[in-house]
Design an enzyme around this catalytic site. Structure first.
Site, PDB file in Angstrom:
ATOM      1  N   ASP A  33       1.768   2.740   0.394  1.00 24.28           N
ATOM      2  CA  ASP A  33       2.592   1.282   0.418  1.00 24.28           C
ATOM      3  C   ASP A  33       4.088   1.959   0.344  1.00 24.28           C
ATOM      4  O   ASP A  33       4.259   1.780  -0.563  1.00 24.28           O
ATOM      5  CB  ASP A  33       2.469   1.315  -1.467  1.00 24.28           C
ATOM      6  N   GLU A 203      -2.700  -9.089  -1.662  1.00 24.54           N
ATOM      7  CA  GLU A 203      -1.702  -7.983  -2.183  1.00 24.54           C
ATOM      8  C   GLU A 203      -0.187  -8.086  -1.640  1.00 24.54           C
ATOM      9  O   GLU A 203      -0.403  -8.409  -0.287  1.00 24.54           O
ATOM     10  CB  GLU A 203      -1.981  -6.991  -2.893  1.00 24.54           C
ATOM     11  N   ASN A 264      -7.520  -1.209   2.143  1.00 26.25           N
ATOM     12  CA  ASN A 264      -6.600  -1.868   1.763  1.00 26.25           C
ATOM     13  C   ASN A 264      -5.436  -1.511   2.800  1.00 26.25           C
ATOM     14  O   ASN A 264      -5.670  -0.051   3.024  1.00 26.25           O
ATOM     15  CB  ASN A 264      -5.965  -2.085   0.677  1.00 26.25           C
ATOM     16  N   GLU A 332      12.876  21.113   4.378  1.00 26.77           N
ATOM     17  CA  GLU A 332      11.919  19.987   4.327  1.00 26.77           C
ATOM     18  C   GLU A 332      12.007  18.895   5.056  1.00 26.77           C
ATOM     19  O   GLU A 332      11.114  17.562   4.820  1.00 26.77           O
ATOM     20  CB  GLU A 332      12.103  19.619   3.277  1.00 26.77           C
TER      21      GLU A 332
END
Length: 548
Positions: A33, A203, A264, A332
Protein backbone atom coordinates in the site's frame (compact mmCIF):
# COMPACT_ATOMS: atom_id res chain seq x y z
CA UNK A 1 -6.16 -1.72 0.94
CA UNK A 2 -5.25 -4.43 3.37
CA UNK A 3 -8.15 -6.47 4.54
CA UNK A 4 -10.73 -7.33 1.95
CA UNK A 5 -9.37 -9.69 -0.68
CA UNK A 6 -10.92 -12.03 -3.18
CA UNK A 7 -10.20 -15.55 -1.87
CA UNK A 8 -7.42 -17.15 -3.86
CA UNK A 9 -5.30 -20.24 -3.45
CA UNK A 10 -2.38 -19.41 -1.19
CA UNK A 11 0.93 -21.00 -2.06
CA UNK A 12 3.13 -20.94 1.04
CA UNK A 13 6.85 -21.18 0.48
CA UNK A 14 9.83 -20.45 2.67
CA UNK A 15 10.64 -16.78 3.16
CA UNK A 16 13.12 -15.50 0.62
CA UNK A 17 15.05 -12.36 1.41
CA UNK A 18 17.22 -11.92 -1.64
CA UNK A 19 16.51 -10.37 -4.99
CA UNK A 20 18.67 -9.95 -8.06
CA UNK A 21 17.05 -6.71 -9.15
CA UNK A 22 16.02 -3.33 -7.77
CA UNK A 23 12.35 -4.32 -7.43
CA UNK A 24 11.01 -4.73 -4.82
CA UNK A 25 12.61 -1.63 -3.35
CA UNK A 26 12.78 -3.17 0.13
CA UNK A 27 13.35 -6.88 0.76
CA UNK A 28 14.30 -7.15 4.45
CA UNK A 29 10.63 -6.89 5.36
CA UNK A 30 7.27 -7.19 3.62
CA UNK A 31 5.53 -3.93 2.68
CA UNK A 32 2.40 -2.86 0.83
CA UNK A 33 0.00 0.00 0.00
CA UNK A 34 2.76 2.53 -0.86
CA UNK A 35 2.05 6.23 -0.49
CA UNK A 36 4.92 8.32 -1.86
CA UNK A 37 5.71 11.96 -1.07
CA UNK A 38 8.63 14.27 -1.82
CA UNK A 39 10.14 16.03 1.18
CA UNK A 40 13.43 17.96 1.36
CA UNK A 41 14.55 16.66 -2.02
CA UNK A 42 14.00 12.98 -1.16
CA UNK A 43 11.29 10.50 -2.01
CA UNK A 44 9.67 9.01 1.09
CA UNK A 45 7.36 6.02 0.80
CA UNK A 46 4.95 5.13 3.61
CA UNK A 47 4.01 1.44 3.53
CA UNK A 48 1.77 -0.96 5.37
CA UNK A 49 3.98 -3.43 7.22
CA UNK A 50 3.01 -6.99 6.30
CA UNK A 51 5.55 -8.72 8.55
CA UNK A 52 3.00 -9.47 11.28
CA UNK A 53 0.39 -10.91 8.95
CA UNK A 54 -0.58 -14.55 9.47
CA UNK A 55 -0.92 -16.85 6.47
CA UNK A 56 -4.67 -16.32 6.22
CA UNK A 57 -5.27 -12.63 6.87
CA UNK A 58 -3.98 -9.22 7.87
CA UNK A 59 -2.75 -7.89 11.19
CA UNK A 60 -1.35 -4.49 10.25
CA UNK A 61 -0.59 -2.14 13.13
CA UNK A 62 2.33 -0.05 11.89
CA UNK A 63 3.80 1.75 8.89
CA UNK A 64 7.28 1.21 7.47
CA UNK A 65 9.01 4.24 5.95
CA UNK A 66 11.74 4.09 3.30
CA UNK A 67 13.40 6.93 1.39
CA UNK A 68 15.86 7.57 -1.42
CA UNK A 69 17.45 10.42 -3.34
CA UNK A 70 18.75 8.25 -6.20
CA UNK A 71 15.84 5.81 -6.75
CA UNK A 72 18.18 2.83 -6.32
CA UNK A 73 19.48 2.82 -2.75
CA UNK A 74 16.69 2.91 -0.16
CA UNK A 75 17.08 3.84 3.51
CA UNK A 76 14.90 1.90 5.95
CA UNK A 77 13.61 4.32 8.61
CA UNK A 78 11.79 1.59 10.47
CA UNK A 79 8.19 1.65 11.66
CA UNK A 80 7.46 5.34 12.19
CA UNK A 81 3.79 5.02 13.13
CA UNK A 82 2.17 2.32 15.24
CA UNK A 83 -1.22 1.76 16.83
CA UNK A 84 -2.38 1.91 19.51
CA UNK A 85 0.94 3.48 20.57
CA UNK A 86 0.44 6.63 18.46
CA UNK A 87 -3.38 6.68 18.38
CA UNK A 88 -4.90 4.97 21.39
CA UNK A 89 -8.38 4.63 19.86
CA UNK A 90 -7.13 2.77 16.77
CA UNK A 91 -6.71 -1.01 16.64
CA UNK A 92 -5.64 -1.72 13.03
CA UNK A 93 -3.71 0.65 10.74
CA UNK A 94 -4.47 -0.31 7.16
CA UNK A 95 -3.16 1.56 4.07
CA UNK A 96 -1.58 4.94 4.91
CA UNK A 97 -2.05 8.26 3.14
CA UNK A 98 0.52 11.03 3.67
CA UNK A 99 0.74 14.57 2.35
CA UNK A 100 2.97 17.59 3.00
CA UNK A 101 1.78 21.12 3.70
CA UNK A 102 3.74 24.01 5.23
CA UNK A 103 6.67 21.64 5.88
CA UNK A 104 4.53 19.42 8.07
CA UNK A 105 3.59 15.83 7.28
CA UNK A 106 -0.06 14.85 7.68
CA UNK A 107 -0.49 11.10 7.91
CA UNK A 108 -4.04 9.83 7.43
CA UNK A 109 -4.69 6.32 8.74
CA UNK A 110 -7.75 4.04 8.89
CA UNK A 111 -8.86 1.94 11.82
CA UNK A 112 -9.48 -1.20 9.82
CA UNK A 113 -12.39 -0.35 7.52
CA UNK A 114 -14.48 1.64 9.98
CA UNK A 115 -13.00 5.13 10.49
CA UNK A 116 -10.06 7.39 9.57
CA UNK A 117 -7.73 9.48 11.75
CA UNK A 118 -4.88 11.91 11.19
CA UNK A 119 -1.43 12.20 12.77
CA UNK A 120 1.00 15.10 12.34
CA UNK A 121 4.80 15.34 12.39
CA UNK A 122 7.49 17.88 11.56
CA UNK A 123 9.27 15.37 9.32
CA UNK A 124 8.44 12.08 7.62
CA UNK A 125 10.39 10.07 10.20
CA UNK A 126 8.20 11.45 13.00
CA UNK A 127 7.49 11.40 15.85
CA UNK A 128 3.77 11.57 15.06
CA UNK A 129 1.11 13.04 17.29
CA UNK A 130 -2.63 12.43 17.16
CA UNK A 131 -3.95 16.01 17.49
CA UNK A 132 -7.62 15.02 17.64
CA UNK A 133 -7.44 12.01 19.89
CA UNK A 134 -10.32 10.58 17.88
CA UNK A 135 -11.26 9.84 14.26
CA UNK A 136 -11.42 12.56 11.63
CA UNK A 137 -13.89 10.64 9.41
CA UNK A 138 -16.60 8.28 10.67
CA UNK A 139 -19.49 6.46 9.00
CA UNK A 140 -21.96 8.60 10.91
CA UNK A 141 -20.88 11.70 8.97
CA UNK A 142 -23.02 12.69 5.96
CA UNK A 143 -22.29 10.55 2.88
CA UNK A 144 -19.42 8.72 4.60
CA UNK A 145 -21.21 5.44 5.24
CA UNK A 146 -19.23 3.57 2.59
CA UNK A 147 -18.79 -0.18 2.82
CA UNK A 148 -15.08 0.12 3.60
CA UNK A 149 -14.11 3.38 5.25
CA UNK A 150 -10.38 3.16 4.65
CA UNK A 151 -7.58 3.87 2.09
CA UNK A 152 -7.23 7.61 2.83
CA UNK A 153 -5.22 9.69 0.36
CA UNK A 154 -4.41 13.31 1.12
CA UNK A 155 -3.90 15.84 -1.65
CA UNK A 156 -2.80 19.48 -1.52
CA UNK A 157 -3.47 21.49 -4.66
CA UNK A 158 -1.16 24.18 -6.02
CA UNK A 159 -3.43 26.80 -4.41
CA UNK A 160 -2.78 25.25 -0.98
CA UNK A 161 -6.25 23.75 -0.55
CA UNK A 162 -6.43 20.26 0.90
CA UNK A 163 -8.60 17.26 0.08
CA UNK A 164 -9.00 13.75 1.43
CA UNK A 165 -10.02 10.82 -0.78
CA UNK A 166 -11.16 7.54 0.77
CA UNK A 167 -13.50 4.55 0.60
CA UNK A 168 -14.00 1.20 -1.08
CA UNK A 169 -16.25 -1.82 -1.18
CA UNK A 170 -16.65 -5.27 -2.65
CA UNK A 171 -20.42 -5.19 -3.18
CA UNK A 172 -20.83 -1.53 -4.19
CA UNK A 173 -18.61 -0.99 -7.28
CA UNK A 174 -18.83 2.40 -8.93
CA UNK A 175 -20.22 4.31 -5.96
CA UNK A 176 -18.00 3.52 -2.98
CA UNK A 177 -15.31 6.23 -3.22
CA UNK A 178 -15.49 9.69 -1.65
CA UNK A 179 -13.66 13.01 -1.44
CA UNK A 180 -14.04 15.69 1.22
CA UNK A 181 -12.47 19.14 1.49
CA UNK A 182 -10.09 19.80 4.36
CA UNK A 183 -9.76 23.06 6.19
CA UNK A 184 -6.46 24.92 6.19
CA UNK A 185 -5.29 23.08 9.33
CA UNK A 186 -5.58 19.72 7.45
CA UNK A 187 -7.07 18.08 10.56
CA UNK A 188 -10.69 19.19 10.16
CA UNK A 189 -13.17 18.80 7.31
CA UNK A 190 -14.89 21.50 5.32
CA UNK A 191 -18.38 20.51 4.19
CA UNK A 192 -19.83 17.17 3.16
CA UNK A 193 -18.13 14.27 1.38
CA UNK A 194 -18.87 13.95 -2.34
CA UNK A 195 -19.38 10.66 -4.17
CA UNK A 196 -16.93 9.81 -6.95
CA UNK A 197 -18.59 7.82 -9.73
CA UNK A 198 -15.77 5.49 -10.80
CA UNK A 199 -16.45 2.42 -12.98
CA UNK A 200 -15.81 -0.86 -11.15
CA UNK A 201 -14.26 0.97 -8.19
CA UNK A 202 -12.96 -1.25 -5.41
CA UNK A 203 -10.37 0.63 -3.28
CA UNK A 204 -6.99 2.49 -3.29
CA UNK A 205 -8.11 6.04 -4.12
CA UNK A 206 -5.30 8.46 -5.04
CA UNK A 207 -5.03 11.91 -6.63
CA UNK A 208 -2.17 13.61 -8.46
CA UNK A 209 -1.95 16.60 -10.75
CA UNK A 210 -0.11 16.76 -14.07
CA UNK A 211 0.09 20.23 -15.60
CA UNK A 212 -3.49 21.50 -15.24
CA UNK A 213 -5.21 18.12 -15.21
CA UNK A 214 -6.27 16.16 -12.14
CA UNK A 215 -5.71 12.39 -12.23
CA UNK A 216 -7.86 10.33 -9.88
CA UNK A 217 -6.64 6.73 -9.74
CA UNK A 218 -8.00 3.68 -7.95
CA UNK A 219 -8.00 -0.11 -8.02
CA UNK A 220 -10.87 -1.70 -9.90
CA UNK A 221 -12.69 -4.81 -8.75
CA UNK A 222 -12.60 -8.53 -9.56
CA UNK A 223 -15.65 -8.62 -11.83
CA UNK A 224 -13.50 -8.63 -14.97
CA UNK A 225 -11.27 -9.53 -16.52
CA UNK A 226 -9.24 -7.44 -16.29
CA UNK A 227 -9.09 -7.55 -12.48
CA UNK A 228 -7.42 -5.29 -9.91
CA UNK A 229 -6.02 -2.83 -12.40
CA UNK A 230 -5.00 0.66 -11.34
CA UNK A 231 -7.61 2.58 -13.31
CA UNK A 232 -7.76 6.35 -13.61
CA UNK A 233 -10.02 9.23 -14.49
CA UNK A 234 -9.25 12.87 -15.27
CA UNK A 235 -10.90 16.17 -14.57
CA UNK A 236 -10.41 19.93 -14.47
CA UNK A 237 -10.91 20.06 -10.69
CA UNK A 238 -9.91 17.92 -7.68
CA UNK A 239 -13.65 17.39 -7.13
CA UNK A 240 -16.03 15.27 -9.21
CA UNK A 241 -16.98 14.93 -12.03
CA UNK A 242 -14.18 12.90 -13.62
CA UNK A 243 -13.97 11.17 -16.99
CA UNK A 244 -12.80 7.55 -17.05
CA UNK A 245 -9.73 7.11 -19.28
CA UNK A 246 -8.58 3.53 -18.73
CA UNK A 247 -5.75 1.85 -16.82
CA UNK A 248 -2.27 3.05 -15.88
CA UNK A 249 -1.15 -0.31 -14.43
CA UNK A 250 -2.46 -3.76 -15.15
CA UNK A 251 -2.28 -6.39 -12.45
CA UNK A 252 1.53 -6.66 -12.23
CA UNK A 253 3.14 -9.12 -14.61
CA UNK A 254 6.82 -9.65 -15.38
CA UNK A 255 8.04 -11.47 -18.49
CA UNK A 256 4.52 -12.64 -19.21
CA UNK A 257 3.90 -14.07 -15.72
CA UNK A 258 1.63 -12.48 -13.12
CA UNK A 259 3.73 -11.68 -10.02
CA UNK A 260 0.80 -10.59 -7.86
CA UNK A 261 -1.14 -13.86 -7.67
CA UNK A 262 -3.88 -11.97 -9.53
CA UNK A 263 -4.72 -10.25 -6.27
CA UNK A 264 -5.27 -6.72 -4.99
CA UNK A 265 -3.09 -3.69 -5.68
CA UNK A 266 -2.60 -0.19 -4.33
CA UNK A 267 -0.62 2.59 -6.03
CA UNK A 268 0.56 6.18 -5.76
CA UNK A 269 2.00 8.36 -8.50
CA UNK A 270 4.56 11.07 -7.79
CA UNK A 271 6.92 13.38 -9.67
CA UNK A 272 10.57 13.42 -8.62
CA UNK A 273 13.48 15.11 -10.41
CA UNK A 274 11.37 15.71 -13.54
CA UNK A 275 10.34 12.06 -13.85
CA UNK A 276 7.07 10.42 -12.88
CA UNK A 277 6.96 7.22 -10.88
CA UNK A 278 4.25 4.79 -9.86
CA UNK A 279 4.71 2.89 -6.59
CA UNK A 280 2.65 -0.28 -6.18
CA UNK A 281 2.82 -3.64 -4.44
CA UNK A 282 3.14 -7.17 -5.77
CA UNK A 283 3.91 -10.68 -4.52
CA UNK A 284 7.04 -11.40 -6.56
CA UNK A 285 9.17 -11.91 -3.45
CA UNK A 286 6.94 -14.15 -1.33
CA UNK A 287 4.41 -15.71 -3.72
CA UNK A 288 1.98 -15.38 -0.80
CA UNK A 289 -1.25 -13.38 -0.70
CA UNK A 290 -0.63 -11.72 2.67
CA UNK A 291 3.10 -11.00 2.26
CA UNK A 292 3.41 -8.18 -0.24
CA UNK A 293 6.33 -6.06 -1.43
CA UNK A 294 6.53 -2.49 -2.74
CA UNK A 295 7.97 -1.88 -6.21
CA UNK A 296 8.32 1.15 -8.48
CA UNK A 297 8.18 1.82 -12.22
CA UNK A 298 8.28 4.85 -14.46
CA UNK A 299 5.03 6.21 -15.88
CA UNK A 300 4.74 8.07 -19.16
CA UNK A 301 2.22 10.63 -20.39
CA UNK A 302 1.02 10.39 -23.97
CA UNK A 303 0.98 13.43 -26.23
CA UNK A 304 -2.73 13.89 -25.55
CA UNK A 305 -2.10 14.08 -21.80
CA UNK A 306 -3.35 10.59 -20.97
CA UNK A 307 -1.26 8.02 -19.15
CA UNK A 308 0.41 5.19 -21.00
CA UNK A 309 -0.83 1.84 -19.73
CA UNK A 310 1.80 -0.37 -18.08
CA UNK A 311 0.84 -3.84 -19.23
CA UNK A 312 4.02 -5.28 -17.73
CA UNK A 313 6.31 -4.09 -14.98
CA UNK A 314 10.10 -4.06 -14.78
CA UNK A 315 12.89 -5.18 -12.48
CA UNK A 316 13.53 -1.59 -11.40
CA UNK A 317 13.98 2.03 -12.46
CA UNK A 318 17.29 3.69 -13.43
CA UNK A 319 19.51 5.17 -10.74
CA UNK A 320 19.41 8.96 -11.18
CA UNK A 321 22.69 9.87 -9.44
CA UNK A 322 25.70 8.17 -7.90
CA UNK A 323 26.06 7.63 -4.17
CA UNK A 324 28.76 9.53 -2.28
CA UNK A 325 30.70 7.08 -0.04
CA UNK A 326 32.44 9.93 1.78
CA UNK A 327 29.20 10.96 3.42
CA UNK A 328 28.18 8.98 6.47
CA UNK A 329 26.02 6.15 5.11
CA UNK A 330 23.39 4.60 7.33
CA UNK A 331 23.94 0.83 7.30
CA UNK A 332 20.22 0.32 6.58
CA UNK A 333 20.63 2.03 3.19
CA UNK A 334 20.24 -0.87 0.79
CA UNK A 335 19.89 -1.64 -2.90
CA UNK A 336 20.00 -5.41 -2.48
CA UNK A 337 20.54 -7.65 0.53
CA UNK A 338 20.60 -11.21 1.66
CA UNK A 339 19.72 -12.42 5.13
CA UNK A 340 19.79 -9.25 7.22
CA UNK A 341 17.07 -7.49 9.19
CA UNK A 342 16.71 -4.00 10.65
CA UNK A 343 15.62 -2.76 14.06
CA UNK A 344 15.74 0.27 16.34
CA UNK A 345 19.32 1.21 17.29
CA UNK A 346 20.25 2.04 20.88
CA UNK A 347 22.31 4.97 19.55
CA UNK A 348 19.28 6.36 17.75
CA UNK A 349 17.83 5.66 14.32
CA UNK A 350 17.87 2.18 12.78
CA UNK A 351 20.52 -0.54 12.72
CA UNK A 352 21.21 -3.66 10.67
CA UNK A 353 20.93 -6.82 12.75
CA UNK A 354 20.39 -10.60 12.49
CA UNK A 355 23.56 -10.76 10.42
CA UNK A 356 25.01 -14.19 9.65
CA UNK A 357 28.05 -15.42 7.75
CA UNK A 358 27.95 -14.67 4.01
CA UNK A 359 24.97 -12.33 4.27
CA UNK A 360 25.54 -9.14 2.33
CA UNK A 361 24.32 -5.65 1.51
CA UNK A 362 24.77 -4.13 -1.92
CA UNK A 363 24.95 -0.38 -2.54
CA UNK A 364 24.48 0.57 -6.17
CA UNK A 365 26.44 3.14 -8.17
CA UNK A 366 28.99 4.26 -5.56
CA UNK A 367 31.36 6.97 -6.85
CA UNK A 368 34.76 6.67 -5.16
CA UNK A 369 36.28 9.33 -7.45
CA UNK A 370 39.48 9.22 -9.48
CA UNK A 371 41.80 9.24 -6.45
CA UNK A 372 39.76 6.65 -4.62
CA UNK A 373 39.21 5.70 -1.01
CA UNK A 374 41.97 4.61 1.35
CA UNK A 375 40.12 3.96 4.62
CA UNK A 376 36.82 2.42 5.72
CA UNK A 377 35.16 3.18 9.06
CA UNK A 378 32.15 1.39 10.52
CA UNK A 379 30.12 1.78 13.70
CA UNK A 380 29.37 -1.63 15.16
CA UNK A 381 28.29 -3.42 18.31
CA UNK A 382 28.93 -7.06 19.15
CA UNK A 383 27.73 -9.12 22.07
CA UNK A 384 29.57 -12.10 20.63
CA UNK A 385 33.11 -12.67 19.41
CA UNK A 386 32.78 -10.36 16.41
CA UNK A 387 33.80 -11.04 12.83
CA UNK A 388 34.78 -9.10 9.73
CA UNK A 389 33.34 -7.23 6.76
CA UNK A 390 34.72 -7.88 3.29
CA UNK A 391 34.47 -4.88 0.96
CA UNK A 392 34.01 -6.07 -2.61
CA UNK A 393 33.31 -4.31 -5.89
CA UNK A 394 30.97 -5.38 -8.68
CA UNK A 395 29.57 -8.57 -7.17
CA UNK A 396 29.47 -10.58 -3.96
CA UNK A 397 32.67 -12.41 -4.86
CA UNK A 398 34.11 -9.46 -6.79
CA UNK A 399 37.37 -7.58 -6.28
CA UNK A 400 38.32 -7.46 -2.60
CA UNK A 401 39.41 -3.90 -1.74
CA UNK A 402 39.47 -4.21 2.05
CA UNK A 403 38.60 -6.29 5.08
CA UNK A 404 37.50 -4.66 8.33
CA UNK A 405 37.85 -6.73 11.50
CA UNK A 406 35.20 -6.14 14.17
CA UNK A 407 35.97 -7.30 17.69
CA UNK A 408 33.42 -8.08 20.37
CA UNK A 409 32.40 -4.87 22.15
CA UNK A 410 31.02 -6.50 25.28
CA UNK A 411 27.35 -6.04 24.46
CA UNK A 412 24.77 -5.36 21.75
CA UNK A 413 24.31 -1.78 22.95
CA UNK A 414 28.03 -1.03 23.29
CA UNK A 415 29.04 0.68 20.07
CA UNK A 416 32.56 1.25 18.79
CA UNK A 417 34.08 2.53 15.56
CA UNK A 418 36.34 0.13 13.65
CA UNK A 419 38.47 0.94 10.63
CA UNK A 420 40.57 -0.71 7.96
CA UNK A 421 42.69 0.19 4.97
CA UNK A 422 41.18 0.19 1.50
CA UNK A 423 43.13 -0.33 -1.73
CA UNK A 424 42.28 -0.06 -5.44
CA UNK A 425 38.88 1.41 -4.64
CA UNK A 426 38.26 3.97 -7.41
CA UNK A 427 35.63 5.03 -9.91
CA UNK A 428 31.94 4.14 -9.93
CA UNK A 429 31.14 0.64 -8.68
CA UNK A 430 28.48 -1.39 -6.96
CA UNK A 431 29.72 -1.95 -3.42
CA UNK A 432 29.14 -5.21 -1.57
CA UNK A 433 29.53 -5.48 2.20
CA UNK A 434 29.96 -9.21 2.75
CA UNK A 435 29.64 -10.31 6.35
CA UNK A 436 31.82 -12.94 8.01
CA UNK A 437 31.74 -14.54 11.46
CA UNK A 438 29.87 -17.17 13.46
CA UNK A 439 26.39 -16.83 14.92
CA UNK A 440 25.39 -13.17 14.85
CA UNK A 441 28.87 -11.60 14.75
CA UNK A 442 27.88 -7.92 15.03
CA UNK A 443 25.28 -5.25 14.34
CA UNK A 444 25.85 -2.13 12.24
CA UNK A 445 24.79 1.50 12.61
CA UNK A 446 26.71 3.42 9.92
CA UNK A 447 29.88 3.45 7.83
CA UNK A 448 31.89 5.76 5.58
CA UNK A 449 35.01 5.94 3.46
CA UNK A 450 37.83 8.48 3.56
CA UNK A 451 40.88 9.19 1.42
CA UNK A 452 44.46 10.15 2.21
CA UNK A 453 43.76 13.87 2.09
CA UNK A 454 40.26 13.74 3.52
CA UNK A 455 38.80 14.78 0.17
CA UNK A 456 35.20 13.99 -0.57
CA UNK A 457 33.33 13.08 -3.69
CA UNK A 458 30.38 15.32 -4.43
CA UNK A 459 27.03 14.13 -5.67
CA UNK A 460 28.14 15.01 -9.20
CA UNK A 461 31.20 12.80 -8.83
CA UNK A 462 33.74 15.62 -8.88
CA UNK A 463 36.45 15.99 -6.26
CA UNK A 464 35.34 18.30 -3.47
CA UNK A 465 36.91 21.71 -3.03
CA UNK A 466 37.64 20.93 0.63
CA UNK A 467 40.90 19.17 1.49
CA UNK A 468 42.64 18.03 4.66
CA UNK A 469 39.31 17.78 6.45
CA UNK A 470 39.29 16.65 10.07
CA UNK A 471 36.39 16.65 12.51
CA UNK A 472 36.67 15.66 16.16
CA UNK A 473 34.92 16.19 19.44
CA UNK A 474 36.35 16.54 22.94
CA UNK A 475 34.86 17.90 26.17
CA UNK A 476 31.73 19.36 24.51
CA UNK A 477 33.74 21.08 21.75
CA UNK A 478 33.39 20.02 18.13
CA UNK A 479 36.45 21.09 16.15
CA UNK A 480 36.69 21.18 12.37
CA UNK A 481 39.74 21.82 10.22
CA UNK A 482 39.89 22.03 6.45
CA UNK A 483 41.59 23.70 3.52
CA UNK A 484 39.57 25.43 0.81
CA UNK A 485 40.80 24.87 -2.72
CA UNK A 486 39.21 27.99 -4.16
CA UNK A 487 37.60 31.27 -3.15
CA UNK A 488 34.00 31.06 -2.03
CA UNK A 489 31.52 30.69 0.79
CA UNK A 490 31.89 27.77 3.18
CA UNK A 491 28.90 26.80 5.34
CA UNK A 492 29.27 24.76 8.51
CA UNK A 493 26.48 23.23 10.57
CA UNK A 494 25.86 20.85 13.44
CA UNK A 495 22.60 18.86 13.45
CA UNK A 496 21.01 16.30 15.72
CA UNK A 497 20.09 12.85 14.43
CA UNK A 498 16.56 14.05 13.65
CA UNK A 499 18.01 16.59 11.20
CA UNK A 500 17.25 19.65 13.35
CA UNK A 501 19.87 22.39 13.24
CA UNK A 502 21.86 22.93 16.45
CA UNK A 503 24.21 25.66 15.24
CA UNK A 504 25.45 26.99 11.90
CA UNK A 505 28.13 29.31 10.60
CA UNK A 506 29.27 30.54 7.19
CA UNK A 507 32.14 32.68 5.91
CA UNK A 508 34.06 33.51 2.73
CA UNK A 509 37.15 31.32 2.41
CA UNK A 510 40.24 32.02 0.33
CA UNK A 511 41.96 29.41 -1.81
CA UNK A 512 44.77 27.48 -0.17
CA UNK A 513 44.22 28.68 3.38
CA UNK A 514 43.74 26.26 6.27
CA UNK A 515 40.77 27.01 8.51
CA UNK A 516 39.86 25.84 11.99
CA UNK A 517 36.33 26.29 13.31
CA UNK A 518 34.89 25.11 16.63
CA UNK A 519 31.41 24.73 18.09
CA UNK A 520 30.71 24.76 21.83
CA UNK A 521 27.94 22.25 22.59
CA UNK A 522 28.26 22.34 26.37
CA UNK A 523 24.55 23.15 26.73
CA UNK A 524 23.50 20.22 24.52
CA UNK A 525 22.86 16.65 25.68
CA UNK A 526 25.46 13.99 25.03
CA UNK A 527 25.02 11.73 22.03
CA UNK A 528 25.67 11.66 18.33
CA UNK A 529 25.58 14.74 16.09
CA UNK A 530 26.04 15.32 12.37
CA UNK A 531 28.59 17.90 11.19
CA UNK A 532 28.27 19.25 7.65
CA UNK A 533 30.86 21.40 5.85
CA UNK A 534 29.63 22.64 2.47
CA UNK A 535 31.59 24.48 -0.23
CA UNK A 536 30.64 25.07 -3.85
CA UNK A 537 27.72 22.63 -3.76
CA UNK A 538 29.93 19.85 -2.42
CA UNK A 539 30.03 18.67 1.14
CA UNK A 540 31.79 16.74 3.88
CA UNK A 541 29.55 14.98 6.42
CA UNK A 542 30.75 13.49 9.70
CA UNK A 543 29.00 11.82 12.61
CA UNK A 544 30.57 12.62 16.02
CA UNK A 545 29.90 11.51 19.58
CA UNK A 546 29.49 14.35 22.06
CA UNK A 547 30.69 13.50 25.57
CA UNK A 548 31.16 15.60 28.69
Amino acid sequence: MNRFLVPLLITCIGSVFITNADNPIITQKYTADPNAIVYNDRVYVFCSNDDNNPSDGFNIVDYTLVSSDDMANWTDHGEVFEVPRDASWCKQAYAPGAVVKNNKVYLYFPDGGSQIGVAVADRPEGPYKDPLGKPLITKSMPNCNVEWLFDPAGFVDTDGKGYLYFGGGGSTPGANLRVIKLKDDMISVDGTALTIQAPRSFEAAFMHKYKNTYFFSYSNDFQGPPNAQIAYMTGSSPLPQFTHKGSVLDNPALNGTNINKGNNNHASIVEYKDKWYIFYHDRRLSDQVYKRSVSVDLVTYNNDGTLMNLTKVTTGVPQIKNLNPYDTIQAETINQQSGIKTDVCSEGGIMVNQIAANDFIRIKGVDFGTDGATKFEVRAASGSSGGSIELRLGKKDGTLVGTCDIAGTGGWTTWKTFESKVENCKGVNDLYLVFKGSGEPYRLNWYRFTSDEGTNVSETGKINQLKKVTVNCSKSIIRTEFQSQDNGTVSLGVYNLNGASVTTNSFVARAGELYSKSFDLSTMPTGYYIVKIISNNTKHVSKVLLTK
